[in-house]
Design a protein around this motif. Structure first.
Motif, short mmCIF file in Angstrom:
data_model
loop_
_atom_site.label_atom_id
_atom_site.label_comp_id
_atom_site.label_asym_id
_atom_site.label_seq_id
_atom_site.Cartn_x
_atom_site.Cartn_y
_atom_site.Cartn_z
N PHE A 93 31.34 36.55 29.92
CA PHE A 93 32.23 36.53 31.08
C PHE A 93 32.48 35.09 31.48
O PHE A 93 31.57 34.26 31.46
N LEU A 94 33.70 34.79 31.82
CA LEU A 94 34.12 33.44 32.16
C LEU A 94 34.89 33.46 33.46
O LEU A 94 35.73 34.34 33.68
N ALA A 95 34.62 32.51 34.34
CA ALA A 95 35.39 32.34 35.56
C ALA A 95 36.11 31.02 35.47
O ALA A 95 35.49 29.98 35.25
N SER A 96 37.43 31.05 35.60
CA SER A 96 38.23 29.82 35.57
C SER A 96 38.93 29.65 36.90
O SER A 96 39.44 30.62 37.48
N SER A 97 38.93 28.44 37.41
CA SER A 97 39.60 28.15 38.67
C SER A 97 41.09 27.98 38.42
O SER A 97 41.49 27.10 37.65
N ASP A 108 48.62 25.55 48.62
CA ASP A 108 48.26 26.28 47.41
C ASP A 108 46.89 26.93 47.57
O ASP A 108 45.99 26.36 48.17
N ARG A 109 46.76 28.12 47.01
CA ARG A 109 45.48 28.81 47.07
C ARG A 109 44.88 28.87 45.68
O ARG A 109 45.49 29.42 44.76
N PHE A 110 43.69 28.32 45.54
CA PHE A 110 42.98 28.34 44.28
C PHE A 110 41.78 29.27 44.39
O PHE A 110 41.20 29.44 45.45
N GLY A 111 41.40 29.87 43.29
CA GLY A 111 40.26 30.76 43.28
C GLY A 111 39.82 31.02 41.85
O GLY A 111 40.38 30.48 40.90
N ASP A 112 38.81 31.84 41.71
CA ASP A 112 38.26 32.14 40.39
C ASP A 112 38.94 33.36 39.77
O ASP A 112 39.10 34.39 40.42
N VAL A 113 39.34 33.22 38.52
CA VAL A 113 39.85 34.33 37.72
C VAL A 113 38.79 34.66 36.68
O VAL A 113 38.30 33.77 35.98
N VAL A 114 38.39 35.92 36.59
CA VAL A 114 37.29 36.32 35.72
C VAL A 114 37.85 36.97 34.45
O VAL A 114 38.78 37.78 34.51
N TRP A 115 37.25 36.61 33.30
CA TRP A 115 37.64 37.12 32.00
C TRP A 115 36.43 37.69 31.29
O TRP A 115 35.29 37.30 31.55
N ARG A 126 41.59 39.74 30.79
CA ARG A 126 41.56 39.31 32.19
C ARG A 126 41.12 40.47 33.08
O ARG A 126 41.61 41.60 32.97
N LEU A 127 40.18 40.18 33.99
CA LEU A 127 39.70 41.15 34.95
C LEU A 127 40.29 40.84 36.33
O LEU A 127 41.11 39.94 36.47
N ALA A 128 39.89 41.58 37.32
CA ALA A 128 40.38 41.33 38.67
C ALA A 128 39.83 40.01 39.18
O ALA A 128 38.79 39.51 38.73
N SER A 129 40.52 39.42 40.16
CA SER A 129 40.12 38.14 40.75
C SER A 129 39.37 38.38 42.05
O SER A 129 39.91 39.00 42.97
N PRO A 130 38.12 37.92 42.17
CA PRO A 130 37.41 38.05 43.44
C PRO A 130 38.14 37.28 44.53
O PRO A 130 38.73 36.22 44.28
N GLN A 131 38.11 37.79 45.74
CA GLN A 131 38.76 37.12 46.85
C GLN A 131 37.88 36.01 47.41
O GLN A 131 36.66 36.16 47.52
#
Length: 395
Positions: A93-97, A108-115, A126-131
């Protein structure tokens, strides 16, 4: 798998820990983001001036180590690397900002996208993005139970990352957050509060909190009922519980006979066989940090010195596989491996940059590990002798 009852925990926190208001949490996030940017800029100036100082969350500009490295030339794709984890089954599992929306405006809003990858990083889903999460610690307890923890938000998924629930623990501390797992249990330290989740069930506060919890420096998990939290300064003290947090007691300092007794920079981890590894560390400065390793095979009753570690870099995070085999990494980017708990071989470097605060290395066992660089995802299946480079996921 049961749903995580975050609503119930929020009610309990309101009574026990006086959680900050949502606006205050967001305000703290904005202040934290601004300070990260300011700190990064200042770090670059100091490096250029030849007088840089660093702590465990500010990383010096370094070139990758020579010697063992990737077996293929990577292709740079650009997304900000954040964190990586490997489940017991080997799923990665990978989280990319990434920019979630805006992307061309001051707000701009940045966050983690999980793969997720089930083929050692060759392809990613690609999985859902945590808020409201950013550059946190990613834990893969199983292929379905995932956690992403940063200084403000705890995000959890019990369905493999398709749906996330978020919670911020209350308290009056702005210290860094910590998370660790063993078996199916997760222990968390955030905002001066210790919490736990047993095998994907609710996040619960223990009956008691360790002394000095508002000034926490790390956590070690020994079993579903047992963990230790490092708190305080001058000296910092490990407080241990063996009954899921009902009682906490100070444990004898593993670093007592080293050069760094009572240090808040020390770390502790436990291997699957129960052996414990402690890196006793001094204050980091200008790319240097004194470090000594001690280990225990009797539950911490006695400790064996394994000698000093390299003074360069900040590699204090150990991923132990057994009483003698382990990986070690840190914010400076270095990755080491040992098979006798004494001699360490440098096997790779993440090429970390100033200001990065994420976990860019994870190991499944003695042979399989993965690390992230801004140029790609690197995987080894032979203990770091060879690394295969893969593209970052995109889309």
């Amino acid at each position: 798998m049961p749903e995580l009852d975050f609503a119930g925990l929020r009610d309990e926190l309101e009574q026990q820990l006086r959680p900050p208001a949502f606006a205050e949490i967001r305000s703290r996030r904005r202040r934290r983001t601004r300070w990260i940017a300011v700190g990064t800029a200042l770090m670059l100036v100091l490096v250029l001036a030849g007088a840089a100082s660093a702590n465990t969350y500010l990383r010096p500009v370094r070139s990758p180590v020579t010697g063992p490295g990737p077996s293929a030339s990577p292709v740079s794709l650009g997304p900000g690397v954040a964190a990586v984890a490997v489940s017991p089954s080997g799923t990665m599992f990978l989280a990319s900002s990434s920019c979630l929306f805006g992307c061309a405006r001051p707000d701009d809003r940045f966050g983690d996208v999980v793969w997720r990858s089930t083929d050692s990083g060759s392809t990613w889903t690609r999985l859902a993005s945590p808020q409201d999460s950013y550059a946190g610690t990613l834990l893969a307890v199983s292929d379905t139970q995932l956690w992403l923890v940063d200084d403000v938000t705890i995000s959890a998924a019990s369905d493999g990352g398709h749906n996330w629930q978020s919670l911020s623990l209350g308290g009056d501390s702005t210290a860094s957050a910590y998370a660790a797992t063993t078996g199916g249990s997760v222990w968390l330290v955030q905002n001066g509060a210790v919490a736990m989740s047993q095998r994907g069930a609710n996040v619960d506060l223990p009956q008691a909190q360790p002394p000095g919890r508002a000034d926490s420096h790390g956590i070690a998990v020994f079993g579903e009922d047992s963990a230790a939290v490092l708190t305080g300064h001058s000296p910092a003290t490990w407080f241990v519980t063996n009954d899921r947090g009902a009682h906490w007691a100070p444990m004898a300092d593993p670093c007592h006979d080293t050069l760094y007794p009572g240090s808040p920079y020390s770390t502790m981890t436990a291997a699957p066989d129960g052996s414990r590894w402690v890196v006793c560390a001094g204050a980091p400065a200008a790319g240097q940090q004194g470090k000594q390793l001690v280990t225990s095979t009797d539950g911490g009753r006695t400790w064996q010195s394994r000698g000093p570690l390299e003074p360069a870099g900040y590699a204090t995070r150990v991923v132990p596989i057994s009483a003698t085999v382990a990986w070690r990494s840190g914010p400076g980017g270095e990755i080491y491996r040992t098979t006798d708990a004494v001699h360490w071989t440098p096997v790779a470097n993440t090429g970390a940059r100033p200001g990065e605060v994420a976990d860019m290395f994870a190991a499944r066992d003695a042979d399989t590990a993965v690390y992230l660089r801004d140029t790609g995802v690197y995987v080894t299946h032979d203990g770091g002798l060879h690394w295969t480079a893969h593209r970052f996921p995109s889309g």
